[in-house]
Structure formats: C-alpha cells, structure tokens
Write an enzyme that holds these catalytic residues in place. Structure first.
Site, PDB file in Angstrom:
ATOM      1  N   TYR A  96      -0.064   5.212 -15.675  1.00 24.81           N
ATOM      2  CA  TYR A  96      -0.255   6.202 -14.629  1.00 24.81           C
ATOM      3  C   TYR A  96      -0.998   7.360 -15.292  1.00 24.81           C
ATOM      4  CZ  TYR A  96       3.255   4.029 -11.547  1.00 24.81           C
ATOM      5  OH  TYR A  96       3.953   3.180 -10.718  1.00 24.81           O
ATOM      6  N   THR A 129      -3.195   2.276 -12.948  1.00 25.41           N
ATOM      7  CA  THR A 129      -2.770   2.330 -11.552  1.00 25.41           C
ATOM      8  C   THR A 129      -3.407   3.528 -10.871  1.00 25.41           C
ATOM      9  OG1 THR A 129      -0.686   1.165 -11.912  1.00 25.41           O
ATOM     10  CG2 THR A 129      -0.781   2.636 -10.032  1.00 25.41           C
ATOM     11  N   HIS A 171       1.266  -1.448  -3.737  1.00 27.40           N
ATOM     12  CA  HIS A 171       2.373  -0.854  -4.496  1.00 27.40           C
ATOM     13  C   HIS A 171       3.723  -1.239  -3.905  1.00 27.40           C
ATOM     14  CE1 HIS A 171       2.681   2.117  -7.853  1.00 27.40           C
ATOM     15  NE2 HIS A 171       3.940   2.128  -7.466  1.00 27.40           N
ATOM     16  N   ARG A 206       5.183   0.910  -0.985  1.00 23.51           N
ATOM     17  CA  ARG A 206       5.862   2.156  -1.344  1.00 23.51           C
ATOM     18  C   ARG A 206       4.974   3.394  -1.265  1.00 23.51           C
ATOM     19  NH1 ARG A 206      10.675   1.289  -4.017  1.00 23.51           N
ATOM     20  NH2 ARG A 206      10.493   3.014  -5.465  1.00 23.51           N
TER      21      ARG A 206
END
Length: 385
Positions: A136, A162, A281, A284
């Site tokens: 991330y 991501t 994801h 989510r």
C-alpha cells in the site's frame, strides 16, 4: 492429496467457513466477512461467478490435467495463490505464518499484505519462491522507499502495488462493532471474546497482534498515535508519476492490483508493470463496482494473450478458479477462505484448503475434458461472455 480425517469434517471451503464463524468473536467475524455499504458488491462477486457456465467436452482422449502455471517468472504448482490478507493475526492467532508455510510447501503463490500482523522479513522464508509483497504506497516517500528496500532485502521477487485504496472507507459492520485499528477492547468485544475460548487463549498466549511491518514507522503515542498515523498513511490516488517512481525503485517484477477497467490495465502495463490483478478488493471499497468475472473478458481482449492477468473476489472452489481462468485470468488469488481454514482447523487448515482447491480444479478439468489451463477458455459458454 487431501487428509481423509479433515476431509470428513471439512469437505469444502464452505464447511471451513461455517466452522470458523463459530470460533472467532463477532467483531472479528464482521471485519473478515464484511464489505462496503450495503454489501451489494460483496454479493455480486459470488453471483457473477455462479453465472459463469462451462461446456464439457466428453468425446476426448483421457489426459491428466496439468495445473502448473508461470506467474512473474515463478512456477506455481497450481493456478492459485493466497491473496494479501490484512490483520490475519487478529482473525486467528498465528494465522499468517501458518498460511505462508502451507503456500510454500504446496508450491503456490503467496502475497503478504502491508497490513499483515507478521513482519515481511519473517514471512518471506516461509512462503518460498512464490512469495510476493503487497505494497500500500504510503503518503511519505521516504517510508515508501524504505518499504520497497526492505521487501527487496527480504528476498521477495514480486512487488504487488495496490491502487484501489485512495482514501478511508466507511464499513458498516466495523462501525457497529466498534472495531478500530489497532484494535481496542471494550465491554462488548470482551463479551464476544469470552464466547470464543480457543481464540482468546491463543491471543492471550501470543499477545494482541500488531502491524509488525509498519511498527518501525509508528510515532510515539501508543494506540491513539498509531491509529492517527494509519489514517494519514494512505491518502490520494496512485497516479502515473507515482507508479513510475515505484517501478524505477523496484528491481523485480511488479504487478498492479485493483484494476477493473481495460484503460487502467493498459496504462499499468504502459508504465512498466509486468501484470495486473483484476479485483474490487473483495467488495470492500466501492459498492457499485463490477465483479471480476464481469470485466475479465474485456481486459483480456484489450491486453492480449501474452499479458499477465490475475483475478480475485468471491472464489470459494476449484470450479471458481476454472471459471476465472476461462474468462481470461492466468491465475487466481484466494483470500478469506485461507483465514477461514486456519480458524476452523488450526495450522493444518490452510494446507487442507489448498489440497481441496487443487483436487476440485483437477476434477473439474477432467469433467470438462481439458488437460491444460489454457484450454479452459475454449469451454466457456459464449452466451455468457
């Protein structure tokens, strides 16, 4: 080969999910199972897979299916791997090491989340050649550079960036349960913990899980300071300049996770990515997002046969893996079921799940009359595609 005793108790991923639900506290279960908003996207992931039909070919010669696939220069013994799973140690004590160990032993892929509760340096040796680190990208460039260097030094050959978390979200289940990160325990959560003694005993023995990979960057101030830091850590989209910077800093293979449009997928490859993961994801992030099966054919058509495309979202069986591959994926990432497996059956659970998925895929391919993964695209019922 599956374990006969475990097979009787847990013949499929659904049985493991049901058993896990009874063994983990409600606030943890809500985090694991939940999606965003009204959870329409979460339901869409499952419905889209169920809608994919495959046409068997029975008048063919017998052939033992070859399940192996090459992903970013690593050979996986089966076309699925472990998706990045945040807060694994909160779901079940020791979950992340057990899952990584099982993936390494089975010769499948394993992607460690930045938000795992076990440090990247500890997981890489367990996961083996298929190990990847999911990044991330943080708002702080110096922290980003240090995470990338640590991943390289730990032996990861693949960095999975991501891109689908440009800012914080509101997940109803977590708001209602009072779950915060890092976790804090109030009267309600303590009652839920008391109802799950095995989870509680394991947590008491190992201690409250912490974000070990991120811990060196936390400011002073205890849990409150850590929570504020995590809220500020990821802000903003990963634009072309930022992705190019990460590409220049990373010496290995780079995969971009979280694309749902053909334009984003093509842009990622143009900026130097070696592949993409088609993913919403796990339902989510955006409740109106399409499911991977709905967009995979278009992305494959845009990128061409030679591009590396992975997919995730709602996969619960070897049949689901075959469906994703038939729609255009080279391999599939499986997330929640691996956490269900370790919560249901302990350290043996992840290996059992892997064996079940492998056997389900093998028997599906035999029924379809295909011996190679690439042939699955030829048995897709075209009215669906």
């Amino acid at each position: 080969m599956t374990d006969a005793a475990l097979d009787r108790r847990f013949p499929d991923a659904a049985a493991m999910e049901a058993a896990a639900a009874a063994r983990i506290p409600g606030f943890v279960r809500g985090y694991l199972q939940g999606g965003i908003g009204g959870e329409a996207c979460l339901a869409r992931n499952r419905a889209a897979l169920d809608a994919v039909r495959l046409v068997p070919r029975y008048l063919v010669e017998d052939a033992e299916p070859d399940l192996s696939v090459t992903v970013a220069e690593a050979t996986w013994d089966a076309p699925f791997g472990v998706a990045p799973l945040g807060l694994g140690g909160l779901i079940w004590p020791g979950a992340e090491a057990a899952i990584a160990r099982a993936a390494g032993a089975a010769g499948i892929g394993h992607v460690l989340s930045t938000y795992a509760t076990t440090a990247m340096e500890r997981i890489a040796p367990l996961a083996g050649p298929g190990a990847a680190f999911q990044l991330y990208p943080p708002a702080d460039p110096a922290m980003e550079a240090d995470l990338i260097e640590r991943a390289r030094a730990s032996g990861y050959r693949v960095l999975m960036v991501t891109v689908d978390i440009p800012g914080p979200t509101r997940r109803r289940r977590d708001i209602r349960s009072g779950l915060v990160v890092p976790p804090r325990f109030g009267a309600r959560t303590l009652m839920e913990i008391m109802a799950c003694p095995r989870w509680a005993f394991g947590m008491a023995r190992g201690g409250v899980p912490a974000f070990e990979t991120l811990a060196p960057y936390f400011p002073r101030g205890g849990a409150a300071g850590a929570a504020e830091f995590l809220g500020r850590m990821m802000q903003g989209h990963i634009g072309p300049a930022r992705l190019s910077r990460i590409r220049a800093a990373w010496p290995g293979r780079l995969i971009v996770k979280g694309v749902l449009g053909a334009d984003d997928a093509a842009e990622a490859l143009a900026l130097g990515a070696d592949g993409v993961v088609v993913s919403n994801h796990g339902g989510r992030q955006l409740d109106a997002a399409p499911a991977a099966p709905e967009v995979l054919p278009g992305i494959r058509a845009r990128l061409g046969d030679g591009a590396l495309i992975l997919a995730d979202g709602g996969v619960r069986s070897g049949l689901d893996i075959a469906r994703m591959i038939a729609l255009g994926a080279d391999a599939v990432l499986v997330g929640r079921p691996f956490l269900h497996a370790v919560a249901a059956a302990g350290a043996r659970g992840p290996a059992h799940l892997g064996a079940v998925l492998r056997e389900e895929l093998r028997t599906t391919m035999i029924q379809l009359g295909v011996g190679r993964l690439a042939e699955l695209r030829g048995v897709l019922w075209r009215d669906h595609a």
